[in-house]
Design a protein around this motif. Structure first.
Motif, PDB file in Angstrom:
ATOM      1  N   CYS A  22      12.555  66.197  17.256  1.00  0.00           N
ATOM      2  CA  CYS A  22      12.218  64.969  17.874  1.00  0.00           C
ATOM      3  C   CYS A  22      13.107  65.162  19.536  1.00  0.00           C
ATOM      4  CB  CYS A  22      13.079  63.806  17.548  1.00  0.00           C
ATOM      5  SG  CYS A  22      14.585  63.948  17.193  1.00  0.00           S
ATOM      6  N   PRO A  23      12.622  64.623  20.505  1.00  0.00           N
ATOM      7  CA  PRO A  23      13.254  64.789  21.880  1.00  0.00           C
ATOM      8  C   PRO A  23      14.724  64.189  21.763  1.00  0.00           C
ATOM      9  CG  PRO A  23      11.006  63.552  21.842  1.00  0.00           C
ATOM     10  CD  PRO A  23      11.552  63.635  20.626  1.00  0.00           C
ATOM     11  N   LYS A  28      10.852  58.097  23.464  1.00  0.00           N
ATOM     12  CA  LYS A  28       9.173  57.862  23.017  1.00  0.00           C
ATOM     13  C   LYS A  28       8.359  58.518  24.319  1.00  0.00           C
ATOM     14  CE  LYS A  28       9.949  54.391  20.119  1.00  0.00           C
ATOM     15  NZ  LYS A  28       9.555  53.049  19.405  1.00  0.00           N
ATOM     16  N   VAL A  29       8.453  59.932  24.127  1.00  0.00           N
ATOM     17  CA  VAL A  29       7.773  60.471  25.423  1.00  0.00           C
ATOM     18  C   VAL A  29       6.694  61.347  25.190  1.00  0.00           C
ATOM     19  CG1 VAL A  29       9.832  60.867  26.977  1.00  0.00           C
ATOM     20  CG2 VAL A  29       9.351  62.632  25.099  1.00  0.00           C
ATOM     21  N   LEU A  30       6.531  61.621  23.747  1.00  0.00           N
ATOM     22  CA  LEU A  30       5.270  62.222  23.173  1.00  0.00           C
ATOM     23  C   LEU A  30       3.969  61.586  23.033  1.00  0.00           C
ATOM     24  CD1 LEU A  30       7.356  64.265  20.513  1.00  0.00           C
ATOM     25  CD2 LEU A  30       6.587  65.213  22.720  1.00  0.00           C
ATOM     26  N   VAL A  31       3.484  61.034  24.013  1.00  0.00           N
ATOM     27  CA  VAL A  31       2.347  60.178  23.802  1.00  0.00           C
ATOM     28  C   VAL A  31       1.350  60.808  25.133  1.00  0.00           C
ATOM     29  CG1 VAL A  31       3.532  58.014  23.095  1.00  0.00           C
ATOM     30  CG2 VAL A  31       3.359  58.532  25.590  1.00  0.00           C
ATOM     31  N   GLY A  32       0.037  60.177  24.812  1.00  0.00           N
ATOM     32  CA  GLY A  32      -1.037  60.538  25.749  1.00  0.00           C
ATOM     33  C   GLY A  32      -1.203  62.032  25.671  1.00  0.00           C
ATOM     34  N   ALA A  33      -1.230  62.502  27.079  1.00  0.00           N
ATOM     35  CA  ALA A  33      -1.546  63.895  27.538  1.00  0.00           C
ATOM     36  C   ALA A  33      -0.375  64.833  27.139  1.00  0.00           C
ATOM     37  CB  ALA A  33      -1.854  64.057  29.043  1.00  0.00           C
ATOM     38  N   LEU A  34       0.707  64.506  27.126  1.00  0.00           N
ATOM     39  CA  LEU A  34       1.678  65.297  26.779  1.00  0.00           C
ATOM     40  C   LEU A  34       1.858  65.452  25.203  1.00  0.00           C
ATOM     41  CD1 LEU A  34       4.553  66.692  27.740  1.00  0.00           C
ATOM     42  CD2 LEU A  34       5.488  64.444  27.144  1.00  0.00           C
ATOM     43  N   GLY A  35       1.530  64.333  24.311  1.00  0.00           N
ATOM     44  CA  GLY A  35       1.526  64.698  23.009  1.00  0.00           C
ATOM     45  C   GLY A  35       0.155  65.520  22.808  1.00  0.00           C
ATOM     46  N   GLU A  36      -1.229  65.512  23.250  1.00  0.00           N
ATOM     47  CA  GLU A  36      -2.443  66.094  22.913  1.00  0.00           C
ATOM     48  C   GLU A  36      -1.830  67.617  23.401  1.00  0.00           C
ATOM     49  OE1 GLU A  36      -4.945  65.440  21.420  1.00  0.00           O
ATOM     50  OE2 GLU A  36      -3.802  63.542  21.106  1.00  0.00           O
ATOM     51  N   ALA A  55      -0.263  70.494   8.074  1.00  0.00           N
ATOM     52  CA  ALA A  55      -0.218  69.329   8.597  1.00  0.00           C
ATOM     53  C   ALA A  55       0.341  69.272  10.081  1.00  0.00           C
ATOM     54  CB  ALA A  55       0.604  68.207   7.867  1.00  0.00           C
ATOM     55  N   LEU A  56      -0.167  68.389  10.878  1.00  0.00           N
ATOM     56  CA  LEU A  56       0.620  68.334  12.347  1.00  0.00           C
ATOM     57  C   LEU A  56       0.434  66.992  12.793  1.00  0.00           C
ATOM     58  CD1 LEU A  56       2.008  69.381  14.882  1.00  0.00           C
ATOM     59  CD2 LEU A  56      -0.627  70.190  15.436  1.00  0.00           C
ATOM     60  N   GLU A  57       1.488  66.197  12.763  1.00  0.00           N
ATOM     61  CA  GLU A  57       1.504  64.915  13.264  1.00  0.00           C
ATOM     62  C   GLU A  57       2.590  64.636  14.581  1.00  0.00           C
ATOM     63  OE1 GLU A  57       1.787  61.661  10.456  1.00  0.00           O
ATOM     64  OE2 GLU A  57       1.569  63.166   9.091  1.00  0.00           O
ATOM     65  N   VAL A  58       2.190  64.255  15.791  1.00  0.00           N
ATOM     66  CA  VAL A  58       2.921  64.228  16.961  1.00  0.00           C
ATOM     67  C   VAL A  58       3.033  62.646  17.017  1.00  0.00           C
ATOM     68  CG1 VAL A  58       3.023  64.390  19.389  1.00  0.00           C
ATOM     69  CG2 VAL A  58       2.147  66.268  17.841  1.00  0.00           C
ATOM     70  N   MET A  59       4.050  61.961  16.547  1.00  0.00           N
ATOM     71  CA  MET A  59       4.503  60.696  16.879  1.00  0.00           C
ATOM     72  C   MET A  59       5.153  60.573  18.426  1.00  0.00           C
ATOM     73  SD  MET A  59       3.532  59.590  14.097  1.00  0.00           S
ATOM     74  CE  MET A  59       3.326  59.674  12.547  1.00  0.00           C
ATOM     75  N   PRO A  60       5.126  59.265  18.789  1.00  0.00           N
ATOM     76  CA  PRO A  60       5.876  59.129  20.129  1.00  0.00           C
ATOM     77  C   PRO A  60       7.190  59.529  20.300  1.00  0.00           C
ATOM     78  CG  PRO A  60       4.874  57.153  19.603  1.00  0.00           C
ATOM     79  CD  PRO A  60       4.686  57.976  18.179  1.00  0.00           C
ATOM     80  N   ASP A  61       8.064  59.618  19.047  1.00  0.00           N
ATOM     81  CA  ASP A  61       9.699  60.149  19.163  1.00  0.00           C
ATOM     82  C   ASP A  61       9.637  61.265  18.224  1.00  0.00           C
ATOM     83  OD1 ASP A  61       9.311  58.573  16.760  1.00  0.00           O
ATOM     84  OD2 ASP A  61      11.154  57.585  17.088  1.00  0.00           O
ATOM     85  N   HIS A  62       8.737  61.767  17.611  1.00  0.00           N
ATOM     86  CA  HIS A  62       9.120  62.962  16.796  1.00  0.00           C
ATOM     87  C   HIS A  62       7.767  63.614  16.232  1.00  0.00           C
ATOM     88  CE1 HIS A  62       8.319  59.929  13.611  1.00  0.00           C
ATOM     89  NE2 HIS A  62       8.114  60.789  12.938  1.00  0.00           N
ATOM     90  N   VAL A  63       7.906  64.946  15.764  1.00  0.00           N
ATOM     91  CA  VAL A  63       6.962  65.662  15.524  1.00  0.00           C
ATOM     92  C   VAL A  63       7.156  66.170  13.959  1.00  0.00           C
ATOM     93  CG1 VAL A  63       5.731  67.668  15.720  1.00  0.00           C
ATOM     94  CG2 VAL A  63       6.509  66.643  17.728  1.00  0.00           C
ATOM     95  N   HIS A  64       6.135  65.955  13.269  1.00  0.00           N
ATOM     96  CA  HIS A  64       6.123  66.826  11.830  1.00  0.00           C
ATOM     97  C   HIS A  64       5.111  67.778  11.666  1.00  0.00           C
ATOM     98  CE1 HIS A  64       8.486  63.908   9.294  1.00  0.00           C
ATOM     99  NE2 HIS A  64       7.741  63.022  10.081  1.00  0.00           N
ATOM    100  N   LEU A  65       5.695  69.052  11.338  1.00  0.00           N
ATOM    101  CA  LEU A  65       4.868  70.270  11.194  1.00  0.00           C
ATOM    102  C   LEU A  65       5.016  70.775   9.764  1.00  0.00           C
ATOM    103  CD1 LEU A  65       2.962  72.543  12.576  1.00  0.00           C
ATOM    104  CD2 LEU A  65       4.900  73.383  13.401  1.00  0.00           C
TER     105      LEU A  65
END
Length: 93
Positions: A22-23, A28-36, A55-65
């Motif tokens: 997580c950042p 909550k910065v992993l949204v929109g173009a940055l998350g993509e 599996a790859l999930e990018v949430m606004p405040d954390h990432v699961h890989l």
């Protein structure tokens, strides 16, 4: 559902890694173009290294890989193959 084991001539294996990060301060910065863009970069790197993304999930405040790999690089910088290491350590050799 049975686990999708990988098979080669000499082995059967299922090795997966689950990473969560997580950042700073879970902003909550992993949204929109940055998350993509993050997803795109992770997929490119996985392909380059020969990893399979399960599996790859990018949430606004954390990432699961979750990923799987056959060959790995250790801290010494050497590339290792599970089959090769098993063959070298086999007691019948």
């Amino acid at each position: 559902m049975p686990a999708p084991y990988k098979r080669s001539d000499t082995s059967v294996f299922l090795l997966r890694y689950h990473f969560v990060w997580c950042p700073k301060r879970r902003r909550k910065v992993l949204v929109g173009a940055l998350g993509e863009r993050l997803k795109e970069l992770l997929r490119e790197k996985a392909e380059e290294l020969g990893w399979e993304i399960i599996a790859l999930e990018v949430m606004p405040d954390h990432v699961h890989l979750t990923l799987s790999q056959r060959v790995w690089t250790c801290g010494c910088g050497a590339v290792h193959d599970r089959d090769l290491n098993a063959a070298r350590e086999h007691p019948g050799r």
